[in-house]
Write a protein that holds these residues in place. Structure first.
Motif, PDB file in Angstrom:
ATOM      1  N   GLY A 112      41.139  55.214  73.871  1.00  0.00           N
ATOM      2  CA  GLY A 112      40.603  54.093  73.102  1.00  0.00           C
ATOM      3  C   GLY A 112      39.795  54.488  71.891  1.00  0.00           C
ATOM      4  N   ARG A 113      39.714  55.764  71.588  1.00  0.00           N
ATOM      5  CA  ARG A 113      38.963  56.140  70.387  1.00  0.00           C
ATOM      6  C   ARG A 113      39.732  55.760  69.128  1.00  0.00           C
ATOM      7  N   HIS A 114      41.057  55.896  69.173  1.00  0.00           N
ATOM      8  CA  HIS A 114      41.872  55.611  67.997  1.00  0.00           C
ATOM      9  C   HIS A 114      42.930  54.552  68.310  1.00  0.00           C
ATOM     10  N   GLU A 115      43.164  53.683  67.344  1.00  0.00           N
ATOM     11  CA  GLU A 115      44.255  52.703  67.470  1.00  0.00           C
ATOM     12  C   GLU A 115      44.847  52.445  66.094  1.00  0.00           C
ATOM     13  N   ILE A 116      46.178  52.425  66.052  1.00  0.00           N
ATOM     14  CA  ILE A 116      46.881  52.052  64.818  1.00  0.00           C
ATOM     15  C   ILE A 116      47.815  50.894  65.147  1.00  0.00           C
ATOM     16  N   ASP A 117      47.768  49.875  64.316  1.00  0.00           N
ATOM     17  CA  ASP A 117      48.662  48.727  64.461  1.00  0.00           C
ATOM     18  C   ASP A 117      49.431  48.535  63.159  1.00  0.00           C
ATOM     19  N   ALA A 118      50.661  48.152  63.291  1.00  0.00           N
ATOM     20  CA  ALA A 118      51.472  47.850  62.113  1.00  0.00           C
ATOM     21  C   ALA A 118      52.338  46.637  62.418  1.00  0.00           C
ATOM     22  N   ASP A 119      52.520  45.792  61.440  1.00  0.00           N
ATOM     23  CA  ASP A 119      53.377  44.637  61.660  1.00  0.00           C
ATOM     24  C   ASP A 119      54.023  44.187  60.361  1.00  0.00           C
ATOM     25  N   ALA A 120      55.123  43.486  60.501  1.00  0.00           N
ATOM     26  CA  ALA A 120      55.789  42.817  59.378  1.00  0.00           C
ATOM     27  C   ALA A 120      56.320  41.491  59.917  1.00  0.00           C
ATOM     28  N   VAL A 121      55.944  40.410  59.279  1.00  0.00           N
ATOM     29  CA  VAL A 121      56.355  39.078  59.741  1.00  0.00           C
ATOM     30  C   VAL A 121      56.929  38.297  58.552  1.00  0.00           C
ATOM     31  N   TYR A 122      58.143  37.811  58.725  1.00  0.00           N
ATOM     32  CA  TYR A 122      58.805  37.041  57.668  1.00  0.00           C
ATOM     33  C   TYR A 122      58.768  35.557  58.023  1.00  0.00           C
ATOM     34  N   LYS A 123      58.366  34.742  57.049  1.00  0.00           N
ATOM     35  CA  LYS A 123      58.329  33.295  57.264  1.00  0.00           C
ATOM     36  C   LYS A 123      59.436  32.648  56.440  1.00  0.00           C
ATOM     37  N   LEU A 124      60.297  31.972  57.159  1.00  0.00           N
ATOM     38  CA  LEU A 124      61.427  31.295  56.527  1.00  0.00           C
ATOM     39  C   LEU A 124      61.059  29.819  56.394  1.00  0.00           C
ATOM     40  N   ASN A 125      60.675  29.454  55.186  1.00  0.00           N
ATOM     41  CA  ASN A 125      60.203  28.087  54.962  1.00  0.00           C
ATOM     42  C   ASN A 125      61.346  27.174  54.524  1.00  0.00           C
ATOM     43  N   THR A 126      61.323  25.975  55.024  1.00  0.00           N
ATOM     44  CA  THR A 126      62.392  25.028  54.702  1.00  0.00           C
ATOM     45  C   THR A 126      61.868  23.920  53.789  1.00  0.00           C
ATOM     46  N   GLU A 127      62.794  23.162  53.229  1.00  0.00           N
ATOM     47  CA  GLU A 127      62.424  22.101  52.296  1.00  0.00           C
ATOM     48  C   GLU A 127      62.112  20.815  53.063  1.00  0.00           C
ATOM     49  N   ALA A 128      61.100  20.136  52.581  1.00  0.00           N
ATOM     50  CA  ALA A 128      60.773  18.817  53.125  1.00  0.00           C
ATOM     51  C   ALA A 128      60.010  18.044  52.071  1.00  0.00           C
ATOM     52  N   ASP A 129      60.284  16.754  51.982  1.00  0.00           N
ATOM     53  CA  ASP A 129      59.607  15.906  51.002  1.00  0.00           C
ATOM     54  C   ASP A 129      59.759  16.475  49.583  1.00  0.00           C
ATOM     55  N   ASN A 130      60.953  17.007  49.302  1.00  0.00           N
ATOM     56  CA  ASN A 130      61.305  17.569  47.990  1.00  0.00           C
ATOM     57  C   ASN A 130      60.501  18.804  47.618  1.00  0.00           C
ATOM     58  N   PHE A 131      59.801  19.370  48.591  1.00  0.00           N
ATOM     59  CA  PHE A 131      59.025  20.582  48.311  1.00  0.00           C
ATOM     60  C   PHE A 131      59.515  21.716  49.207  1.00  0.00           C
ATOM     61  N   ASP A 132      59.717  22.875  48.618  1.00  0.00           N
ATOM     62  CA  ASP A 132      60.160  24.046  49.369  1.00  0.00           C
ATOM     63  C   ASP A 132      59.223  25.205  49.058  1.00  0.00           C
ATOM     64  N   LYS A 133      58.345  25.466  50.005  1.00  0.00           N
ATOM     65  CA  LYS A 133      57.435  26.601  49.816  1.00  0.00           C
ATOM     66  C   LYS A 133      58.250  27.889  49.942  1.00  0.00           C
ATOM     67  N   GLY A 134      58.025  28.810  49.051  1.00  0.00           N
ATOM     68  CA  GLY A 134      58.809  30.045  49.066  1.00  0.00           C
ATOM     69  C   GLY A 134      58.610  30.848  50.338  1.00  0.00           C
ATOM     70  N   ASP A 135      59.685  31.491  50.776  1.00  0.00           N
ATOM     71  CA  ASP A 135      59.576  32.366  51.955  1.00  0.00           C
ATOM     72  C   ASP A 135      58.524  33.438  51.683  1.00  0.00           C
ATOM     73  N   SER A 136      57.953  33.935  52.771  1.00  0.00           N
ATOM     74  CA  SER A 136      56.902  34.937  52.586  1.00  0.00           C
ATOM     75  C   SER A 136      57.037  36.065  53.599  1.00  0.00           C
ATOM     76  N   LEU A 137      56.421  37.167  53.258  1.00  0.00           N
ATOM     77  CA  LEU A 137      56.402  38.332  54.141  1.00  0.00           C
ATOM     78  C   LEU A 137      54.970  38.857  54.206  1.00  0.00           C
ATOM     79  N   THR A 138      54.434  38.927  55.409  1.00  0.00           N
ATOM     80  CA  THR A 138      53.147  39.602  55.589  1.00  0.00           C
ATOM     81  C   THR A 138      53.423  40.979  56.167  1.00  0.00           C
TER      82      THR A 138
END
Lengths: 297, 186
Positions: free
Chosen positions: A172-198
């Motif tokens: 427990g002295r050392h910890e490394i975490d890594a992640d990549a999460v993709y958000k696939l956003n859809t259109e609604a009410d004529n607005f489409d938020k761009g897809d994103s990647l964290t």
């Protein structure tokens, strides 16, 4: 009409680094692949204050957002963890009125969109001094948020998927975490938020106790160093691409964490080191996070 | 032939040993758990182990990657229950080392007999072995049985044995691999 104006305004002031993260991290701003006990229930809450006031135009636009993402986390099996994220959001926008030129101080608050996420551990290699784990996750975002908080909230049903990895060593002295999460956003009410990647990389160092006692388990203090990236595509309104939206931001995020058996208290400051934003968007100054977690049962 | 001889010797030796009950019990138990990292995660392991009906308390030691277990009175250990508790908490169970006091006896199942330790004051029985062999039949060297019996006889038949336990067959009690022993305490 009012809503459309707010929408456009908020869009041009949108700092791509702000989003309500799943926040089930062992690190403060990244995800983690450590297990949740079968039948265990954890509550996590954070206060995330984002301040954006670096306006490339002479309009002196500013944005303050305080998001309180609350997370209920349940261990369905030894490998499957389920998350429900229900944020509450306060937002203040400051900008000159386009007709009168007078300074407007617009304040809104309300509930954000609910997200439901499942994380499944597909690989776990436990050894005496630590563990290495891989866990993909999949989630949906529901349009439950307050309309006044557009475009943080949207009317769309969106999905996200990603991969989280954690390695710990030296008891427990050392910890490394890594992640990549993709958000696939859809259109609604004529607005489409761009897809994103964290994309995040985090390192934690236990600084107290430096040497573990022979018996027992004391509370820990960790120093946390994270790099948090957020990339998003441009948004579209009525099928028209909004130039001043999307881009890439990378934060360096020092933090401190106190871990006991029943609770964790943590804080970090995210400082932008890369802000490659499209158009004349207001740049983020910082994101300050203060949070806690509780092992409920 | 060797096993029969061992059984005969054991029976003879045990017949010379006074079988008095003492206030002995499972004095201590330590379970290895791999993958432990931080107090917040380890809480789940302790909680799960405490939910096992025979467990009175479970307390982790991160430096040795172990959990100290305290058992309720008259507890009879089912190793699979302990392993499942750790597994359900998302970690990996390892070996369990116990120190238990009791009396030596022959455990009979069908037409077979096994050298065993009966924990005084409870129904807990451990078949004795001195090897890593996890077969259907536990084996312990006759010379070792002789040593155990002589040690037990120094304290009215009561003996304290330390070693790692393992489960092999549902029909048989768990086995205890003898690593050290001493006359039982009164």
């Amino acid at each position: 009409m009012k809503r459309v104006v707010y929408l456009l305004l908020a869009l041009t002031m949108m700092a791509p680094a702000f989003s309500v993260q799943p926040v089930f991290a062992a690190p403060i701003n990244s995800n983690v692949a450590l297990p949740v006990r079968k039948g265990g229930l954890i509550f996590r809450s954070q206060m995330r204050w984002l301040k954006a006031s670096d306006d490339p135009t002479n309009l002196n636009r500013e944005r303050d957002v305080i998001a309180i993402p609350n997370v209920l986390l349940y261990g369905a099996t030894r490998d499957l963890a389920l998350f429900a994220i229900f944020p509450y959001i306060f937002r203040t926008l400051k900008f000159p009125d386009s007709e009168t030129g007078r300074r407007v101080n617009q304040k809104d608050n309300g509930i954000g969109d609910l997200s439901l996420i499942a994380r499944y551990t597909v690989y776990a290699n436990d050894y005496r001094s630590g563990t290495f784990r891989l866990a993909p996750l999949f989630g949906v975002k529901l349009p439950t948020g307050d309309n006044d908080l557009r475009p943080i909230t949207t009317d769309s049903f969106d999905v996200q998927f990603g991969l989280v990895s954690t390695v710990t060593w030296d008891f427990g002295r050392h910890e490394i975490d890594a992640d990549a999460v993709y958000k696939l956003n859809t259109e609604a009410d004529n607005f489409d938020k761009g897809d994103s990647l964290t994309y995040d990389l985090s390192y934690q160092l236990r600084v107290f106790p430096w040497t573990l006692p022979e018996r027992g388990l004391p509370n820990f203090v960790y120093l946390v160093a994270e790099a948090n990236g957020f990339f998003s595509k441009k948004n579209e309104l009525d099928s028209t691409t909004i130039g001043a939206s999307g881009g890439n931001t990378i934060f360096l995020s020092p933090g401190l964490q106190y871990s006991a058996r029943r609770f964790i208290i943590e804080s970090s400051v995210q400082l932008p080191v890369v802000q490659d934003l499209n158009g004349n968007q207001v740049e983020t100054d910082f994101v300050w996070t203060l949070g806690f977690r509780i092992n409920i049962i | 032939m060797r096993k029969k001889l061992a059984t005969i010797i054991t029976v003879c030796l045990l017949s010379l040993t006074p079988l008095t009950l003492a206030s002995a019990q499972i004095d201590s138990a330590t379970m290895i758990v791999d993958g432990m990292t931080c107090p917040f995660c380890i809480y789940g392991i302790e909680k799960k182990l405490k939910s096992v009906d025979v467990i009175k308390n479970a307390e982790a030691n991160l430096r040795s990657a172990t959990v100290d277990l305290t058992f309720k009175e008259n507890a009879v250990i089912n190793i699979k229950d302990l392993d499942k508790a750790v597994d359900d908490s998302g970690f990996t169970p390892g070996e369990i080392e116990i120190t238990a006091s009791g009396i030596l006896e022959q455990y009979k199942l069908a037409d077979k007999e096994y050298s065993a330790l009966r924990v005084s004051g409870s129904a807990q029985i451990f078949l004795l072995t001195d090897s890593d062999h996890h077969g259907q039949e536990e084996y312990i060297d006759p010379g070792k049985i002789k040593e155990l019996s002589e040690t037990a006889s120094k304290n009215d038949g009561d003996i304290t044995i330390t070693g790692k336990i393992h489960q092999h067959s549902e029909d048989l009690p768990p086995a205890l691999r003898v690593e050290s022993f001493e006359p039982g305490s009164d």
